[in-house]
Write an enzyme that holds these catalytic residues in place. Sequence first.
Site, PDB file in Angstrom:
ATOM      1  N   GLU A   1       1.146  -1.516  -0.039  1.00  0.00           N
ATOM      2  CA  GLU A   1      -0.497  -0.121  -0.287  1.00  0.00           C
ATOM      3  C   GLU A   1       0.531   1.151   0.236  1.00  0.00           C
ATOM      4  O   GLU A   1       0.790   1.970   0.248  1.00  0.00           O
ATOM      5  CB  GLU A   1      -0.865   0.012   1.363  1.00  0.00           C
ATOM      6  CG  GLU A   1      -1.774  -0.996   1.217  1.00  0.00           C
ATOM      7  CD  GLU A   1      -2.977  -0.997   1.749  1.00  0.00           C
ATOM      8  OE1 GLU A   1      -3.184   0.008   2.476  1.00  0.00           O
ATOM      9  OE2 GLU A   1      -3.948  -1.954   1.811  1.00  0.00           O
TER      10      GLU A   1
ATOM     11  N   GLU B   1      -5.587  -8.080  -0.626  1.00  0.00           N
ATOM     12  CA  GLU B   1      -6.571  -8.529   0.270  1.00  0.00           C
ATOM     13  C   GLU B   1      -7.420  -7.713   0.385  1.00  0.00           C
ATOM     14  O   GLU B   1      -8.112  -6.915  -0.593  1.00  0.00           O
ATOM     15  CB  GLU B   1      -5.896  -6.752   0.873  1.00  0.00           C
ATOM     16  CG  GLU B   1      -4.385  -7.006   2.087  1.00  0.00           C
ATOM     17  CD  GLU B   1      -4.426  -5.887   2.828  1.00  0.00           C
ATOM     18  OE1 GLU B   1      -4.785  -5.764   3.626  1.00  0.00           O
ATOM     19  OE2 GLU B   1      -3.069  -5.964   3.304  1.00  0.00           O
TER      20      GLU B   1
END
Length: 506
Positions: A172, A291
């Site tokens: 991320e 995710e």
Amino acid sequence: MRAKATLNREFTISTVDKRVYGSFLEHMGRAVYTGIYEPGHAKADKDGFRTDVLDMVRDLDMPIVRYPGGNFVSAYHWEDGIGPRDLRPTRLDLAWRTRETNQVGINEFADWSKLANTEMMLAMNLGSRGLNDARNFLEYCNHPGGTYWSDLRAKHGYKDPHNVRIWCLGNEMDGPWQVGHKSAAEYGHLANEVSKAFKYFDKTLETVVCGSSNDKMKSYPEWEATVLEASYDSVDYISLHKYFGNEENDTLNYYAKAIELDRYIVTIGGVIDYIKAKKRSKRDVKICFDEWNVWYHDRKEDGERIASWDWPEAPPLLEELYNLEDAIFVASLINVFIRRSDRVKIACMAQLVNVIAPILTKAGGSAWRQSIYYPLQFASKYGRGTALTVSSSGPTYDCEVAQDVPYLDLSAVLHDDGKTIALFAINRSLDEAMDLSVDLQGFKGLKIVQHNVMTGEDLKSRNSVENQERIVPKPGTGLSITDEGALIGALPAKSYHFILLSVASA
């Protein structure tokens, strides 16, 4: 309410990569400590791994598990988790404001992965660290011997290399919350150089570059375009993340959020195609959705607790309690991955144990399956093969998320032997049964081998330590095969179905 669907043996989408049914373990909350690892527990093995949890993971037929983060990885020193345990340092984890003892590291995770019959997908720190640290990590894990890092691994009791085949280039990195957050240009350049170095070591390794943390980011989808512009020629996958919730307590709108997932995949697929065309490349970069899950039940409260606590060790965190409503929705997300199997080759439900997970444990006590465990289990065991195109018609509804949302959600997978078909069907209606007819073209001698259903009057009901089997699949009824080779029958309101069909011949 009536709905129809047609499948044809020749109308295929793509091979479903088994890794689309993967999961994720982060050093966060109780995912590792008192999750997979609890020395002294009555069901712990000699290495401290909980065998009751291992049994449940093996029953998922889990093909791949991403480790060790997540936000955790962006300030992680992998060297802290190797060597004698009594010499390993305790560190502060900045991501979750907790204390990390490093009693489990890469070697223990490798041991656990073998016991769980799963493949490792390792994430590296490209937040606070860089290329040389990543190279050392690779050498420690994968080189046979005769070098500093590989010999150190042997000294630690692991003569044979772990041979990790797939590596995540950070986590991320588009998120301002990330330790070592970078601009798309900075990150794209770094990821490309790391991926190149890994391919110099072994050209068969696969690497995953970070895409957007979610499709609501202001930089989405420009982030993907910029990162892929810099790294397209060296990476194999771009990662995407997305979590879902029903904060509005509007079930039909919640169920429609599966369409958001589909849009996300289609959009990034378009970005990939654009960069491929711009570079005149012959390579195909695929999507690693590493995710995804439902996360909203206690999200606000967890955020407040993280901000207030004083660096506890493995505290309860993000221990979502999933209900029947969540199970049906999770099944719909898995259907999207099957129908987009041409784009999505890896996906990881986040996470595996205790933290937004299908498996919960009580420290010192029992382990149990949450409602979302079962759709993942059916898909992982039976959703491998070739995804078939589903053409359907039937009633729809409108909601805030989307218009014309079909009440029927259906995916289909033809197994490699050509002798069995797995159907995953959902009736999203809250109050009406669905009379379903599925025309299966190109198949003969069809028989229903197995039919399981998850349904109930109370969508908010869930399993607990006291009642661990309140929400479980049950044998289904009411389906049959006609003489013309169609599957017909009624699907109760708010229900999920796994249907396995045998095929005599084409």
